[in-house]
Structure formats: C-alpha cells, structure tokens
Design an enzyme around this catalytic site. Structure first.
Site, PDB file in Angstrom:
ATOM      1  N   TRP A  14      26.371 -23.476 -33.496  1.00  0.00           N
ATOM      2  CA  TRP A  14      26.722 -22.002 -33.242  1.00  0.00           C
ATOM      3  C   TRP A  14      27.511 -21.381 -34.262  1.00  0.00           C
ATOM      4  CZ3 TRP A  14      25.906 -18.071 -31.069  1.00  0.00           C
ATOM      5  CH2 TRP A  14      26.769 -17.283 -30.180  1.00  0.00           C
ATOM      6  N   ARG A  34      33.461 -27.873 -44.158  1.00  0.00           N
ATOM      7  CA  ARG A  34      34.590 -28.863 -44.147  1.00  0.00           C
ATOM      8  C   ARG A  34      35.110 -29.032 -45.676  1.00  0.00           C
ATOM      9  NH1 ARG A  34      32.160 -30.961 -40.049  1.00  0.00           N
ATOM     10  NH2 ARG A  34      30.110 -31.232 -41.155  1.00  0.00           N
ATOM     11  N   ALA A 142      22.281 -21.004 -29.396  1.00  0.00           N
ATOM     12  CA  ALA A 142      22.192 -20.395 -30.932  1.00  0.00           C
ATOM     13  C   ALA A 142      20.882 -20.244 -31.473  1.00  0.00           C
ATOM     14  CB  ALA A 142      22.849 -21.760 -31.754  1.00  0.00           C
ATOM     15  N   LYS A 193      30.463 -24.971 -16.873  1.00  0.00           N
ATOM     16  CA  LYS A 193      29.076 -24.979 -16.893  1.00  0.00           C
ATOM     17  C   LYS A 193      28.431 -25.759 -17.401  1.00  0.00           C
ATOM     18  CE  LYS A 193      26.638 -23.713 -20.876  1.00  0.00           C
ATOM     19  NZ  LYS A 193      27.847 -23.946 -21.801  1.00  0.00           N
ATOM     20  N   ASP A 246      25.713 -17.879 -18.215  1.00  0.00           N
ATOM     21  CA  ASP A 246      25.855 -19.041 -19.332  1.00  0.00           C
ATOM     22  C   ASP A 246      25.053 -20.049 -18.532  1.00  0.00           C
ATOM     23  OD1 ASP A 246      25.877 -20.411 -21.439  1.00  0.00           O
ATOM     24  OD2 ASP A 246      27.913 -20.657 -21.477  1.00  0.00           O
ATOM     25  N   ARG A 257      21.797 -28.746 -25.097  1.00  0.00           N
ATOM     26  CA  ARG A 257      22.208 -30.339 -25.415  1.00  0.00           C
ATOM     27  C   ARG A 257      22.276 -30.884 -24.385  1.00  0.00           C
ATOM     28  NH1 ARG A 257      25.717 -28.017 -30.388  1.00  0.00           N
ATOM     29  NH2 ARG A 257      26.162 -26.409 -28.609  1.00  0.00           N
ATOM     30  N   ASN A 258      23.238 -30.452 -23.512  1.00  0.00           N
ATOM     31  CA  ASN A 258      23.936 -30.942 -22.145  1.00  0.00           C
ATOM     32  C   ASN A 258      22.486 -31.039 -21.272  1.00  0.00           C
ATOM     33  OD1 ASN A 258      26.873 -31.028 -22.272  1.00  0.00           O
ATOM     34  ND2 ASN A 258      26.360 -29.137 -23.127  1.00  0.00           N
TER      35      ASN A 258
HETATM   36  P1  13P Z   1      24.825 -26.778 -25.028  1.00  0.00           P
HETATM   37  O1  13P Z   1      26.088 -27.184 -25.567  1.00  0.00           O
HETATM   38  O2  13P Z   1      24.347 -27.451 -24.020  1.00  0.00           O
HETATM   39  O3  13P Z   1      23.496 -26.840 -26.104  1.00  0.00           O
HETATM   40  O4  13P Z   1      24.871 -25.120 -24.682  1.00  0.00           O
HETATM   41  C1  13P Z   1      24.976 -24.310 -25.518  1.00  0.00           C
HETATM   42  C2  13P Z   1      25.750 -23.069 -24.834  1.00  0.00           C
HETATM   43  O5  13P Z   1      26.724 -23.089 -24.551  1.00  0.00           O
HETATM   44  C3  13P Z   1      24.800 -22.073 -24.371  1.00  0.00           C
HETATM   45  O6  13P Z   1      25.485 -20.826 -24.040  1.00  0.00           O
END
Ligand code: 13P
Length: 333
Positions: A14, A34, A142, A193, A246, A257-258
């Site tokens: 992101w 970093r 992203a 979410k 979202d 990812r979630n």
């Molecule tokens: P993830 O972290 O599940 O990839 O979701 C990204 C997100 O927040 C999209 O708005």
C-alpha cells in the site's frame, strides 16, 4: 530543501502504491524505507519487485529513509502494519513540523490499548494538534491502484481545514479523495471490515454460494456499525466508502490478503500455515481479537467475530462455526 507535499512511510504494497499514484499525479512525494540498504535496493531495481513487479518508479518519486525529512512534509502517510505504527510515530515525533498532517493508512486496532490508529498516533505525537491527525481509508486494493485503475478514498480529520488541505494534496485524476470528520468511524470501518473479509473468504473456500456470502457480509456490516456506534462513530459512515465500499472491494477481491487467508482456512490449512504461505500481514487476524475485547468493554454483541475468533484461535472448524451462526436464536434484522 523544498518541503515535500507527501511523505509515505512504509514500502509494503500500500505504501508503495500510494507513492506511485501520487508521483504519477505530479506530487512532490518521497517513499521512506526502513534503512539505507532497502532504499539502495529499491533505487537499483527502479521498482518494488517484491510487491509490485513491473510498476516502475517515475523519475519524480523520491526514495529515502531519513525520517527527519519525512517529518517536514505537508502530509505524512503512515502505511505500516498497525503493530508498528506507534514506534514509527515515536521516531517521527521529535522533528515534526507544526502544521504537518499525519494520516494512518493502517487498518487495525492496537492490541492492549484497544485504540484506533489515530488515537495511537495522537499519543505518540503529543502535543501535535489532534485535528491534524487522522486516517486515510477506503476501498483500496493496492494492486489495482498501482496498475492505474481509478479508485476513491476517504481522508478523515476532525479539523475541516486540514481535511481540505490533505484532500487537495492527495487527489489525482485516478484517486478521488472524499473528506469525513468522523475519524473513529472511518478507522473502525477499515479495521473491522477485515474480520468480515476473512469470513467472506471462508464462505468462498467452503463454496457456500453468493446468498450465504451476501448474508454474511451484510450481517458483518451490522456488527461493524454496532461496535462503531458504541465507540461514538456515526452509523452512516459505515454505509460509505470506508465501510460498505471497502467491504465490497475486500470481500470480492482475489488480491485481498484477509479474504485469501479465509479461503485457505476453509480448505483446512492451519492458521500458521496459511499465514506463512501469505507472507504478509492480514490485519483481520489480530483485529478479530481486539474487536472482541472492545465489544466486551462496551457490552456489544458480535456473533460473527466471536465465531471467527474460535476458528482462528481455538481450533473450531469453519463448518461448525457456520452451522452455529445459522442456528443462533432467531433475531430481527
Ligand atoms: P487486505 O489487507 O485484505 O489485502 O485488504 C486491503 C484493503 O484494505 C483494501 O481496501
């Protein structure tokens, strides 16, 4: 040294995407890594080959790691996992310019304190004015934005003048920025979410069909709104981009990812295995635990988050969790 329009801290998916889209939009923006080694690697590659291979850095995109430079930007975007945002902010604090706007781009709730990210930032950056500290959140997968597809996002700041300043600095012709003064609502929309996205992934992985998934998402939104209101959020915020918007994006996206983690769990993978395979942070795992604690504090019922907690941390099978949700006491919507 000319003052940066935007400093983006965090070279994940992101953060890199935000820096790319703002640089393409002509903003004076620098992406902060970093350390020097990471910056040198990004510079040499000319792209973030780990997360966004093929998305070349435009010539006007700066790369640096000295946070003293970041601290002087007009807008500072903290695109780091929610776990590390406090320590990043503490590094930033000593050199912060009085009128800098700081926005969390992380979607989570801090463990222990149960604070939202802007609350964590306000503590770490004290005495920086609270009205200049907020969040950026919305349906923002992203990879799509990095590919040049259009998207919207919400800047949440309690000070409307600061909101307008951030809005104009972050808007490009492919990223349309809306404003909200409901900071806690926007933040909880983004954080909660992820719990629903995990569950939506489980629905997909189990092949439960679109009716079940729609029901799950809608009842998830009801839980998000209930907990949000208990924390002082405006209910309509959850029907907006940072809530429903979202949810729609994340619960559908093959990139989320979630959602992907949920899918893997439904196929019988353990949480450890699924996380290792993902190789990135899925904020919803930790948020399932923190949201439940928050709900307990406020006396709010979260049946979906409760069941997910049992699946994630107590070894309950997703099949049984689904059955138990279907067989709860009849409820009015
Ligand atoms: P993830 O972290 O599940 O990839 O979701 C990204 C997100 O927040 C999209 O708005």
């Amino acid at each position: 040294n000319q003052r940066l329009d935007v400093a983006v801290i965090g070279t994940g998916n992101w953060g890199t995407t935000l820096a790319l889209v703002l640089a393409r939009g002509g903003r004076n923006v620098t992406l902060f890594g970093r350390n020097q080694a990471e910056v040198a690697q990004l510079q040499a590659a000319g792209e973030n080959s780990r997360f966004l291979p093929g998305q070349r850095f435009p010539a006007n995109l700066g790369l640096a790691c000295d946070l003293a430079l970041a601290a002087q930007a007009q807008v500072i975007l903290l695109a780091v996992p929610s776990k590390t945002i406090r320590s990043n902010a503490l590094q930033l604090a000593p050199q912060l310019v009085a009128d800098s706007i700081i926005l969390s781009c992380a979607k989570g709730i801090e463990s222990g304190s149960l604070e939202t990210m802007s609350e964590v930032l306000a503590e770490a950056l004290a005495p920086h004015p609270r009205g200049l500290i907020g969040a950026l959140s919305g349906p923002n997968i992203a990879n799509e934005i990095a590919q040049g597809l259009p998207a919207t996002s919400v800047v949440a700041l309690s000070d409307d003048q600061a909101g307008q300043r951030a809005q104009s600095l972050l808007t490009t012709n492919l990223l349309r920025i809306y404003r909200s003064s409901d900071v806690v609502g926007v933040e909880l929309g983004g954080a909660l979410k992820n719990i629903v996205a995990l569950g939506a992934g489980i629905c997909d992985g189990m092949g439960l069909g679109d009716n079940a998934k729609a029901a799950f998402i809608t009842r998830g939104l009801a839980e998000m709104t209930r907990l949000g209101m208990a924390r002082g959020a405006h209910p309509l915020t959850f029907a907006g981009l940072a809530g429903l918007g979202d949810l729609i994006a994340t619960c559908a996206s093959p990139h989320s990812r979630n959602r992907r983690l949920g899918e893997a769990l439904a196929r019988g993978q353990s949480l450890e295995m699924a996380l290792a395979q993902l190789g990135q942070v899925a904020e919803g795992v930790n948020t399932t635990a923190t949201a439940r604690q928050l709900a307990e504090q406020y006396g709010v019922e979260l049946p979906i988050a409760d069941e997910l907690y049992r699946v994630l941390f107590e070894g309950k099978s997703p099949q049984q969790a689904g059955l138990d949700l279907m067989q709860r006491d009849p409820k009015n919507e």
